[in-house]
Every structure is written in structure tokens, then in C-alpha cells.
Design an enzyme around this catalytic site. Structure first.
Site, short mmCIF file in Angstrom:
data_model
loop_
_atom_site.label_atom_id
_atom_site.label_comp_id
_atom_site.label_asym_id
_atom_site.label_seq_id
_atom_site.Cartn_x
_atom_site.Cartn_y
_atom_site.Cartn_z
N THR A 214 -2.56 -8.92 10.86
CA THR A 214 -1.17 -8.74 11.31
C THR A 214 -0.81 -7.30 11.63
O THR A 214 0.22 -7.04 12.25
CB THR A 214 -0.19 -9.23 10.22
OG1 THR A 214 -0.46 -8.48 9.03
CG2 THR A 214 -0.32 -10.71 9.97
N GLU B 105 -6.09 -7.96 3.50
CA GLU B 105 -5.61 -9.10 4.30
C GLU B 105 -6.79 -9.85 4.93
O GLU B 105 -6.80 -11.09 5.00
CB GLU B 105 -4.64 -8.62 5.39
CG GLU B 105 -4.07 -9.79 6.19
CD GLU B 105 -3.21 -9.37 7.36
OE1 GLU B 105 -2.49 -8.34 7.25
OE2 GLU B 105 -3.26 -10.06 8.39
N CYS C 262 2.25 -8.76 13.64
CA CYS C 262 3.62 -9.14 13.28
C CYS C 262 4.66 -8.29 14.01
O CYS C 262 4.35 -7.23 14.57
CB CYS C 262 3.79 -9.04 11.77
SG CYS C 262 3.97 -7.36 11.20
N HIS D 208 -10.33 -4.74 4.44
CA HIS D 208 -8.88 -4.73 4.19
C HIS D 208 -8.52 -5.99 3.40
O HIS D 208 -9.03 -7.08 3.71
CB HIS D 208 -8.12 -4.67 5.51
CG HIS D 208 -6.65 -4.44 5.32
ND1 HIS D 208 -5.77 -5.45 5.00
CD2 HIS D 208 -5.90 -3.30 5.34
CE1 HIS D 208 -4.55 -4.95 4.86
NE2 HIS D 208 -4.60 -3.65 5.06
N SER E 285 -2.96 2.29 4.10
CA SER E 285 -2.05 1.38 4.79
C SER E 285 -2.49 1.23 6.24
O SER E 285 -2.44 2.19 7.01
CB SER E 285 -0.62 1.94 4.71
OG SER E 285 0.18 1.38 5.72
N CYS F 271 2.99 -12.22 2.31
CA CYS F 271 3.98 -12.24 3.39
C CYS F 271 3.87 -13.55 4.16
O CYS F 271 2.76 -13.98 4.52
CB CYS F 271 3.75 -11.06 4.33
SG CYS F 271 4.87 -11.12 5.74
N HIS G 126 0.82 -1.20 0.00
CA HIS G 126 0.00 0.00 0.00
C HIS G 126 0.87 1.27 0.00
O HIS G 126 0.99 1.95 1.01
CB HIS G 126 -0.94 0.00 1.21
CG HIS G 126 -2.15 -0.86 1.01
ND1 HIS G 126 -2.85 -1.43 2.04
CD2 HIS G 126 -2.79 -1.23 -0.12
CE1 HIS G 126 -3.86 -2.12 1.56
NE2 HIS G 126 -3.85 -2.02 0.25
S1 SF4 Z 1 3.56 -5.61 8.04
FE1 SF4 Z 1 4.09 -7.61 8.95
S2 SF4 Z 1 2.64 -9.08 8.04
FE2 SF4 Z 1 2.57 -7.19 6.79
S3 SF4 Z 1 4.06 -7.56 5.14
FE3 SF4 Z 1 5.16 -6.56 6.80
S4 SF4 Z 1 6.05 -8.24 8.04
FE4 SF4 Z 1 4.45 -9.09 6.75
#
Ligand code: SF4
Length: 323
Positions: free
Chosen positions: A171, A132, A201, A130, A229, A102, A46
Site C-alpha cells: 500500500t 506488510e 492507498c 517489509h 517507514s 489497517c 513505524h
Molecule cells: S499508509 Fe495507507 S495502508 Fe498504511 S496505515 Fe496508512 S492508510 Fe493504511
């Protein structure tokens, strides 16, 4: 005319995470190995600056696989992950698909699958719409996952049916908000099964920690990142909650609203996980034109996470492939 002094506190870690580096490298490596065009489903990450620079190198961004006309060209799935229907469609059309999801998002997908196989209903803490969340919900049949966005959603959940419950999360959420929602879930459902390891994450957690350290020390804080984002938006919220009087999201230096920085003495700067460092530098340069800046880095963690490229891209580039 003398410029007023300005102390800039740079949050560290900030900017690109390992998943974003891998996704961008995947597009660049695909271009180096196979030449242009390389198709990319959705924004690879993003950030408009990143997307535009890849577009100039020969990446073609599409909303859906139906827009990919040539089955011999690579098509890359973005770092946010995709519902299972997307690789299935790619396989049915024999597209040359490369998955840049990811690995930390894939981990959440696998967790959800395991819970489902063991007969558990899954609660996904995340933000509706979103990519994800769309990708994670799309790992399982409709009805297998319930999305939880707020504490009100927890209160509204029907009493547990005769099925064990487990939760997973997006995440890139706010660590503090998520803790509150998970505590409310555990209060209502004491048998709730938790992830073995936190789903939020390392990159999200570390960037929020650095902002919490800097926010009470500054008069304002800029988050370099895109409005779409999730982790960048969370950094802005975290800064305000941690005591920063004004926290703004900004994509490029030319978007800065200078009227709000009149008497500022100390400014914090961070960047979302999809924002390149060159944009942080651009913004510091813009401040240096107006202020006598001194820059200090405030570091709360070291990061050394690295994810190898998708398997299809680990070979050497073809000798005469396009730039
Ligand atoms: S923010 Fe975290 S989950 Fe998202 S791409 Fe980056 S490391 Fe991977």
C-alpha cells in the site's frame, strides 16, 4: 544579529493517515479499558516517538507472541498486518488478540485470498522484508505469491504456467515506480488481472502528490519520518525525482544536519503517514531559532477518511481502569 529569511512550504496532506490514527487509538483505548500492560506485536506504526510515548503509557512491544506471558492481557497486532500464522498462534494460546491492521491492508489480503481461491497465481509488487509484505505473503500457502521488487524481477519471471496471473501491491509504494512495474508486467502478461481499485492507498498517493507540487519550488525538502517507514522513504525519493536538489529524512529536530542549509531560501516540509504533527512543529520551531521563517501551506487534496476502532475496543472504558 538578524536572522536570514526562510520560506517554508508545508505539504498538505502530510503526516498521520486514518490507518495510523486507528492503530494508535487502539493501543490507547485498550490501555484505558483494560489498564497496563497492553502488549503490542511489533512497532504499532513505524515511528519511535509514537512507540516511546505509548511505552510510557504502559504498552509493551514484543517481537513475537511467545513473549506475551499473560493470556488475559490484550495483545494488539500492528497496522502493517500479520501473516495468518499469527492470529492462529494467538487462538491456540487463547490470547486476547486485537487486530489493528489497517483496513486498506486487509483489503489487499482479501484480494489475494480471492485470487487464490479462483486458481490464480499472485504477483505481489512490494519490498522484501517489509512487515506488510510479510503479512500479505503469509495470507496464503508458500508458493502462492511471487514477490516482485524491480523491473529486473519482471524480466526474470518464468513464462506463465498453465495458471492465470493476478497482481496486488504493497500500500505504501512509489506511485510512479509501481506504474512502471505494472506496465512491464502487463506487457509480458497481457491477461494479468488487476485490482478493482488501486492497492496503493489514498494516504500514500496524496502525500506523494503534495511533494511533487512543492519539490520543484524549494532548495531542500525535509521528510519527517523514520528510516524504516516505507511511505516516508518514498516521499524522499519522490522529492528528488521531482527536482528538489536535496531531500532528507529526519526523525526529530536534533537530527537536522544544519551544515546543508547554509544559503537555503525555500524549504519544503512533509511528514510520513506515521509521523505525528508535533514533530513537524518541533522542526519548524528549530528553523525559527535560526531563520526568520514564513510558513505557507501548499495543499493538493482534502482528506476525511476515518476507520472505526477494532470491534473489541468500541465499548466504554472500565470506571477504574489505569490511565
Ligand atoms: S499508509 Fe495507507 S495502508 Fe498504511 S496505515 Fe496508512 S492508510 Fe493504511
Amino acid at each position: 544579529m538578524t536572522k536570514p529569511p526562510l520560506d517554508i512550504l508545508l505539504c498538505a496532506p502530510r503526516g498521520f493517515c486514518a490507518g495510523v490514527v486507528r492503530a494508535i487509538d487502539a493501543v490507547e483505548k485498550a490501555l484505558a479499558m483494560h489498564g497496563a500492560p497492553v502488549y503490542v506485536r511489533h512497532e504499532i506504526v513505524h515511528n519511535k516517538y509514537v512507540v516511546e510515548s505509548l511505552r510510557r503509557k504502559g504498552a509493551v512491544f514484543v517481537a513475537e507472541l511467545s513473549e506475551v506471558p499473560d493470556t488475559t492481557r490484550p495483545v494488539i497486532f500492528s497496522a502493517h498486518g500479520v501473516p495468518k500464522s499469527v492470529p492462529a498462534e494467538a487462538a491456540s494460546r487463547t490470547l486476547f488478540a486485537i487486530d489493528a491492521t489497517c483496513p486498506l491492508v486487509t483489503k489487499v489480503h482479501r484480494e489475494a485470498e480471492v485470487h487464490h481461491k479462483r486458481g490464480r497465481h499472485i504477483l505481489l509488487v512490494g519490498h522484501a522484508g517489509h512487515p506488510e509484505v510479510i503479512g500479505t505473503m503469509g495470507q496464503l500457502p508458500p508458493g502462492a505469491i511471487t514477490l516482485i521488487e524491480t523491473l529486473d524481477d519482471v524480466a526474470r519471471l518464468p513464462p506463465p504456467a498453465d495458471q492465470p496471473l493476478a497482481y496486488v501491491t504493497q500500500t505504501t509504494l512509489s506511485v510512479d515506480d509501481t506504474r512502471g512495474i505494472v506496465q512491464a508486467l502487463q506487457t509480458r502478461f497481457p491477461e494479468l488481472i488487476a485490482p478493482h481499485k488501486e492497492d496503493i492507498c489514498y494516504a500514500t498517493t496524496n502525500r506523494q502528490e503534495a511533494v511533487k507540487r512543492v519539490a520543484p519550488l524549494v532548495d531542500g525538502l525535509l521528510v519527517v519520518g523514520s528510516p524504516n517507514s516505507s511511505n516516508s522513504q518514498r516521499l524522499r525519493e519522490v522529492a528528488e525525482r521531482a527536482g528538489c536538489p536535496s531531500a532528507r529524512l529526519v526523525l526529530r529536530a536534533d537530527e537536522i544536519d544544519w551544515s546543508i542549509f547554509g544559503a537555503i531560501k525555500r524549504l519544503g516540509i512533509t511528514a510520513g503517514a506515521s509521523a505525528p504533527e508535533v514533530l513537524v512543529e518541533e522542526i519548524i520551531d528549530a528553523f525559527a531559532e535560526r531563520y526568520e521563517v514564513s510558513v505557507e501551506t501548499v495543499s493538493t487534496a482534502d482528506e476525511s477518511v476515518f476507520f472505526p476502532l477494532p470491534r473489541e475496543l468500541r465499548g466504554e472504558p472500565a470506571p477504574n481502569a489505569a490511565e
